[in-house]
Design a protein around this motif. Structure first.
Motif, mmCIF file in Angstrom:
data_model
loop_
_atom_site.group_PDB
_atom_site.id
_atom_site.type_symbol
_atom_site.label_atom_id
_atom_site.label_comp_id
_atom_site.label_asym_id
_atom_site.label_seq_id
_atom_site.Cartn_x
_atom_site.Cartn_y
_atom_site.Cartn_z
ATOM 1 N N ALA A 60 0.890 -1.156 0.000
ATOM 2 C CA ALA A 60 0.000 0.000 0.000
ATOM 3 C C ALA A 60 0.933 1.211 0.000
ATOM 4 O O ALA A 60 1.610 1.487 0.986
ATOM 5 N N ARG A 61 1.007 1.892 -1.147
ATOM 6 C CA ARG A 61 1.934 3.026 -1.322
ATOM 7 C C ARG A 61 1.124 4.309 -1.335
ATOM 8 O O ARG A 61 0.204 4.467 -2.133
ATOM 9 N N SER A 62 1.467 5.224 -0.392
ATOM 10 C CA SER A 62 0.656 6.423 -0.200
ATOM 11 C C SER A 62 1.487 7.696 -0.114
ATOM 12 O O SER A 62 2.679 7.651 0.184
ATOM 13 N N MET A 63 0.802 8.810 -0.353
ATOM 14 C CA MET A 63 1.319 10.140 -0.083
ATOM 15 C C MET A 63 0.324 10.798 0.860
ATOM 16 O O MET A 63 -0.888 10.761 0.609
ATOM 17 N N THR A 64 0.846 11.382 1.960
ATOM 18 C CA THR A 64 -0.055 11.921 2.966
ATOM 19 C C THR A 64 0.560 13.068 3.745
ATOM 20 O O THR A 64 1.792 13.182 3.823
ATOM 21 N N ASP A 65 -0.297 13.886 4.347
ATOM 22 C CA ASP A 65 0.147 14.892 5.308
ATOM 23 C C ASP A 65 -0.063 14.379 6.738
ATOM 24 O O ASP A 65 0.251 15.055 7.696
ATOM 25 N N PHE A 66 -0.636 13.190 6.877
ATOM 26 C CA PHE A 66 -0.887 12.497 8.147
ATOM 27 C C PHE A 66 -1.950 13.173 9.013
ATOM 28 O O PHE A 66 -2.214 12.721 10.120
ATOM 29 N N HIS A 67 -2.575 14.238 8.536
ATOM 30 C CA HIS A 67 -3.561 14.948 9.340
ATOM 31 C C HIS A 67 -4.909 15.109 8.652
ATOM 32 O O HIS A 67 -5.941 14.982 9.296
ATOM 33 N N TYR A 68 -4.896 15.402 7.359
ATOM 34 C CA TYR A 68 -6.142 15.672 6.659
ATOM 35 C C TYR A 68 -6.461 14.631 5.577
ATOM 36 O O TYR A 68 -7.572 14.142 5.501
ATOM 37 N N ALA A 69 -5.466 14.310 4.750
ATOM 38 C CA ALA A 69 -5.729 13.418 3.622
ATOM 39 C C ALA A 69 -4.548 12.500 3.349
ATOM 40 O O ALA A 69 -3.391 12.890 3.467
#
Length: 149
Positions: A60-69
């Motif tokens: 599962a490869r993701s890009m995130t800000d860890f807070h909103y999306a």
């Protein structure tokens, strides 16, 4: 099967490519563009992976800000390992890394709408995708914008 899940453990491009071919995701990814594939791994800031000994069997490869999306860009499980809740577990572990208000967003592969709905995702009809070949700056809707460096 000796399955282990890892958070942000190194994944080589070769391992990633092998898994994409072993799942059904290779036909929807630029697998012949090695530079692009390297960049996809390098610039992801959350990778949850499933391993059978030293073989990558799920990601599962993701890009995130860890807070909103959090955009879950790739969810792939080797065909030989499908049906064992690995994809589900990868999503659970991804969500556990995120803040309590951070939503998980993905574009479903064809034919998987019912699956995602069954585990709690909500379908949205207002998603838009701008292909890289489509250049906004060539449309002439705004004054010339100079690239900042």
């Amino acid at each position: 099967m000796s399955l282990k899940y890892r958070i942000n453990s190194p994944v080589t491009v070769g391992q990633f490519l092998h898994l994409l071919h072993e799942s059904e995701l290779a036909n929807r990814r630029p697998v012949n563009d090695l530079s692009c594939m390297q960049g996809m791994l390098k610039h992801s800031n959350l990778i949850v992976s499933a391993w059978d000994n030293e073989e990558l069997v799920g990601i599962a490869r993701s890009m995130t800000d860890f807070h909103y999306a959090c955009y879950l860009s790739d969810l792939a499980v080797s065909k030989a390992y499908q049906g064992h809740l690995i994809g589900y577990n990868l999503q659970v572990l991804t969500q556990q890394q995120l803040g309590e208000n951070c939503k998980l967003i993905l574009l479903a592969a064809p034919g998987l709408d019912d699956y995602y709905a069954s585990i709690g995702y909500q379908k949205h009809d207002n998603c838009w995708v701008l292909p890289r070949a489509e250049s906004l700056s060539q449309r002439g809707y705004s004054p010339s914008v100079k690239q900042l460096r």
